[in-house]
Design a protein around this motif. Structure first.
Motif, PDB file in Angstrom:
ATOM      1  N   ARG A 172       5.912  -2.781  -5.695  1.00 36.63           N
ATOM      2  CA  ARG A 172       5.115  -2.602  -3.961  1.00 36.63           C
ATOM      3  C   ARG A 172       3.415  -2.670  -4.366  1.00 36.63           C
ATOM      4  NH1 ARG A 172       6.178   2.565  -1.595  1.00 36.63           N
ATOM      5  NH2 ARG A 172       6.406   2.598  -3.887  1.00 36.63           N
ATOM      6  N   PHE A 173       2.689  -3.553  -3.827  1.00 37.65           N
ATOM      7  CA  PHE A 173       1.873  -3.290  -3.281  1.00 37.65           C
ATOM      8  C   PHE A 173       0.998  -1.979  -2.538  1.00 37.65           C
ATOM      9  CE2 PHE A 173      -3.378  -4.763  -0.812  1.00 37.65           C
ATOM     10  CZ  PHE A 173      -3.616  -3.767  -1.641  1.00 37.65           C
ATOM     11  N   VAL A 174       0.479  -1.168  -2.073  1.00 36.01           N
ATOM     12  CA  VAL A 174       0.173  -0.143  -1.489  1.00 36.01           C
ATOM     13  C   VAL A 174      -1.271   0.308  -0.813  1.00 36.01           C
ATOM     14  CG1 VAL A 174       0.744   2.256  -0.500  1.00 36.01           C
ATOM     15  CG2 VAL A 174       2.450   0.741  -1.692  1.00 36.01           C
ATOM     16  N   CYS A 175      -2.075   0.100   0.691  1.00 38.92           N
ATOM     17  CA  CYS A 175      -3.570   0.144   0.810  1.00 38.92           C
ATOM     18  C   CYS A 175      -3.329   1.101   1.801  1.00 38.92           C
ATOM     19  CB  CYS A 175      -4.087  -1.049   0.833  1.00 38.92           C
ATOM     20  SG  CYS A 175      -5.314  -1.244   1.714  1.00 38.92           S
ATOM     21  N   MET A 176      -4.091   1.768   1.734  1.00 40.11           N
ATOM     22  CA  MET A 176      -4.026   2.622   2.886  1.00 40.11           C
ATOM     23  C   MET A 176      -5.978   2.614   3.142  1.00 40.11           C
ATOM     24  SD  MET A 176      -2.640   4.674   4.562  1.00 40.11           S
ATOM     25  CE  MET A 176      -3.554   5.300   6.491  1.00 40.11           C
ATOM     26  N   GLU A 177      -6.624   1.481   4.526  1.00 42.18           N
ATOM     27  CA  GLU A 177      -7.489   1.436   4.525  1.00 42.18           C
ATOM     28  C   GLU A 177      -8.747   2.081   5.806  1.00 42.18           C
ATOM     29  OE1 GLU A 177     -10.518   1.081   3.142  1.00 42.18           O
ATOM     30  OE2 GLU A 177     -10.380  -0.107   1.531  1.00 42.18           O
ATOM     31  N   PHE A 178      -9.959   1.748   5.566  1.00 44.80           N
ATOM     32  CA  PHE A 178     -10.570   2.505   6.872  1.00 44.80           C
ATOM     33  C   PHE A 178      -9.843   0.975   7.453  1.00 44.80           C
ATOM     34  CE2 PHE A 178     -12.652   5.334   4.266  1.00 44.80           C
ATOM     35  CZ  PHE A 178     -12.104   6.768   4.779  1.00 44.80           C
ATOM     36  N   HIS A 179     -10.019   1.045   8.689  1.00 43.12           N
ATOM     37  CA  HIS A 179      -9.790  -0.438  10.129  1.00 43.12           C
ATOM     38  C   HIS A 179     -11.152  -1.260   9.694  1.00 43.12           C
ATOM     39  CE1 HIS A 179      -8.739  -3.128  12.732  1.00 43.12           C
ATOM     40  NE2 HIS A 179      -7.686  -2.752  12.515  1.00 43.12           N
TER      41      HIS A 179
ATOM     42  N   GLY B  71       1.977 -14.127  -2.391  1.00 39.52           N
ATOM     43  CA  GLY B  71       2.572 -14.319  -2.645  1.00 39.52           C
ATOM     44  C   GLY B  71       4.038 -13.446  -2.349  1.00 39.52           C
ATOM     45  N   LEU B  72       3.273 -11.981  -1.646  1.00 40.50           N
ATOM     46  CA  LEU B  72       3.661 -10.565  -1.557  1.00 40.50           C
ATOM     47  C   LEU B  72       4.230 -10.927   0.094  1.00 40.50           C
ATOM     48  CD1 LEU B  72       0.881  -8.293  -2.981  1.00 40.50           C
ATOM     49  CD2 LEU B  72       3.215  -9.464  -3.951  1.00 40.50           C
ATOM     50  N   GLU B  73       5.385 -10.121  -0.016  1.00 34.90           N
ATOM     51  CA  GLU B  73       6.152 -10.002   1.825  1.00 34.90           C
ATOM     52  C   GLU B  73       5.664  -8.437   2.404  1.00 34.90           C
ATOM     53  OE1 GLU B  73      10.515  -9.042   3.221  1.00 34.90           O
ATOM     54  OE2 GLU B  73      10.198  -9.987   1.698  1.00 34.90           O
ATOM     55  N   LEU B  74       4.976  -9.456   3.133  1.00 32.22           N
ATOM     56  CA  LEU B  74       4.681  -7.708   4.296  1.00 32.22           C
ATOM     57  C   LEU B  74       5.144  -7.218   4.547  1.00 32.22           C
ATOM     58  CD1 LEU B  74       2.175  -6.302   5.212  1.00 32.22           C
ATOM     59  CD2 LEU B  74       2.131  -7.999   7.077  1.00 32.22           C
ATOM     60  N   ARG B  75       5.832  -6.109   4.576  1.00 34.17           N
ATOM     61  CA  ARG B  75       6.546  -4.957   4.916  1.00 34.17           C
ATOM     62  C   ARG B  75       5.894  -3.942   5.996  1.00 34.17           C
ATOM     63  NH1 ARG B  75      11.010  -4.352   1.282  1.00 34.17           N
ATOM     64  NH2 ARG B  75      11.260  -6.540   0.589  1.00 34.17           N
ATOM     65  N   ILE B  76       4.415  -3.568   5.821  1.00 34.51           N
ATOM     66  CA  ILE B  76       4.610  -2.899   6.797  1.00 34.51           C
ATOM     67  C   ILE B  76       3.173  -2.750   7.324  1.00 34.51           C
ATOM     68  CG2 ILE B  76       3.608   0.078   7.142  1.00 34.51           C
ATOM     69  CD1 ILE B  76       6.567   1.045   5.794  1.00 34.51           C
ATOM     70  N   PHE B  77       2.532  -2.531   8.497  1.00 37.21           N
ATOM     71  CA  PHE B  77       1.124  -2.523   8.614  1.00 37.21           C
ATOM     72  C   PHE B  77       0.765  -1.419  10.108  1.00 37.21           C
ATOM     73  CE2 PHE B  77      -2.700  -3.829  10.526  1.00 37.21           C
ATOM     74  CZ  PHE B  77      -3.633  -4.156   9.991  1.00 37.21           C
ATOM     75  N   ARG B  78       0.230  -0.232   9.987  1.00 38.84           N
ATOM     76  CA  ARG B  78       0.374   0.225  10.587  1.00 38.84           C
ATOM     77  C   ARG B  78      -1.366   0.814  10.936  1.00 38.84           C
ATOM     78  NH1 ARG B  78       4.352   4.520   8.045  1.00 38.84           N
ATOM     79  NH2 ARG B  78       6.160   3.290   8.554  1.00 38.84           N
ATOM     80  N   GLU B  79      -2.154   0.451  11.698  1.00 35.91           N
ATOM     81  CA  GLU B  79      -3.176   0.979  12.729  1.00 35.91           C
ATOM     82  C   GLU B  79      -2.988   2.865  12.815  1.00 35.91           C
ATOM     83  OE1 GLU B  79      -4.884  -3.178  14.548  1.00 35.91           O
ATOM     84  OE2 GLU B  79      -3.778  -2.826  15.192  1.00 35.91           O
TER      85      GLU B  79
ATOM     86  N   GLY C  81      -2.905   1.068   7.081  1.00 35.16           N
ATOM     87  CA  GLY C  81      -1.701   0.870   6.045  1.00 35.16           C
ATOM     88  C   GLY C  81      -0.696   0.072   5.974  1.00 35.16           C
ATOM     89  N   LEU C  82      -1.116  -0.704   4.725  1.00 38.37           N
ATOM     90  CA  LEU C  82      -0.376  -1.667   4.471  1.00 38.37           C
ATOM     91  C   LEU C  82       0.667  -1.133   2.823  1.00 38.37           C
ATOM     92  CD1 LEU C  82      -1.873  -5.007   4.350  1.00 38.37           C
ATOM     93  CD2 LEU C  82      -0.691  -4.406   2.327  1.00 38.37           C
ATOM     94  N   VAL C  83       1.318  -2.627   3.157  1.00 39.64           N
ATOM     95  CA  VAL C  83       2.403  -2.578   2.259  1.00 39.64           C
ATOM     96  C   VAL C  83       4.019  -3.583   1.830  1.00 39.64           C
ATOM     97  CG1 VAL C  83       4.877  -1.614   1.127  1.00 39.64           C
ATOM     98  CG2 VAL C  83       3.489   0.028   2.762  1.00 39.64           C
ATOM     99  N   ALA C  84       3.223  -4.569   1.111  1.00 35.69           N
ATOM    100  CA  ALA C  84       3.681  -5.228   0.711  1.00 35.69           C
ATOM    101  C   ALA C  84       4.407  -5.288  -0.205  1.00 35.69           C
ATOM    102  CB  ALA C  84       2.158  -6.637   0.540  1.00 35.69           C
TER     103      ALA C  84
END
Length: 284
Positions: A153-160, A235-243, A278-281
């Protein structure tokens, strides 16, 4: 296109800023050793169960979050371009007794070497002001995908990105999409001190003293579509995207309303806008 020249410019600016940022933070090793963590609930939730997993933390800064991830039971490797950050992270690991491996490098050649060596990880993590230092996001994401194990998994928590169109007074100033890097003669700021101690969870010191970074820097703005597009094109599958309508730790504008838990949101009378995501792929 990878801009190694601007990465090197940023390395020098980060070296000066990193010393300043850590000067505000009291006894970080003791804080971690006694059960403290610099992670916020949002990234802990996105990381999920990582006990026994191999986690790669790219653009790890001084290792506080990396070692907090290690405390969740993961085997961690942190990579950052700043000499000062990696030196501090290694000492923090030693002083706190929390095991973590830290490697100093621009992330692009580091990932190329990791791919060539066949290194792979269960999770690749980055957070809070990381992506804006990447000159070629699409290239970086392809390399991130290459070092993920199948199912990783690629996990990213970032400023918008929306929050970045405003200046420090909360007034619209910058385009949402920009074809060229943003150059700052004033370099990387003392955002730890400017956030009034919200980024110094171990305890804040000397947060009001003025700081001038003598070394300029360059940032690379990305839109939401550019970020998600790079993830999907890798080629990653986006599972979570939260604002989120609040910001963890960082105080983006001078006028902000403080929330519990070291968070900031837009003040009364101003529209609420997304300040982080927040993003998880997942790699199939």
């Amino acid at each position: 296109m990878i801009r190694g020249d601007l990465h090197e410019l940023n390395r020098i600016s980060w070296n000066a800023a990193t010393v300043r940022h850590n000067s505000h933070k009291q006894d970080q090793a003791g804080f971690l050793r006694s059960g403290g963590s610099t992670l916020f609930p949002e990234e802990i939730e996105l990381l999920g169960e990582i006990r026994g997993k191999e986690v790669l933390h790219l653009l790890c800064n001084s290792g506080q979050d990396t070692l907090s991830i290690a405390k969740l039971g993961a085997k961690v490797t942190g990579v950052d371009i700043s000499d000062e950050a990696i030196d501090f992270a290694r000492k923090l690991s030693s002083d706190s007794g929390i095991v973590g491996s830290f490697e100093r490098s621009d992330v692009y050649p580091w990932l190329e070497a990791a791919i060539a060596a066949g290194r792979q990880f269960d999770v690749v993590f980055c957070s809070y002001g990381a992506l804006c230092w990447l000159s070629d996001l699409a290239h970086w994401m392809r390399d991130v995908a290459a070092v993920l194990k199948p199912g990783g998994r690629f996990v990213c928590m970032e400023f918008h990105p929306v929050a970045m169109i405003f200046d420090e007074e909360g007034v619209p100033k910058y385009d949402y999409q920009m074809p060229e890097p943003l150059h700052w003669d004033t370099g990387i700021s003392d955002y730890v001190g400017d956030s009034g101690g919200a980024l110094a969870v171990s305890g804040a010191e000397n947060v009001s003293e003025p700081f001038v970074n003598p070394n300029p820097c360059a940032e690379f703005p990305y839109s939401v579509s550019g970020i998600i597009g790079a993830v999907l094109d890798a080629g990653l599958e986006l599972r979570i995207f939260r604002e989120h309508l609040f910001s963890n730790g960082w105080k983006p504008y001078r006028r902000m309303a403080e929330l519990p838990g070291r968070r900031w949101t837009m003040p009364e009378g101003m529209p609420k806008i997304p300040l982080m995501y927040g993003l998880v792929a997942v790699k199939s």
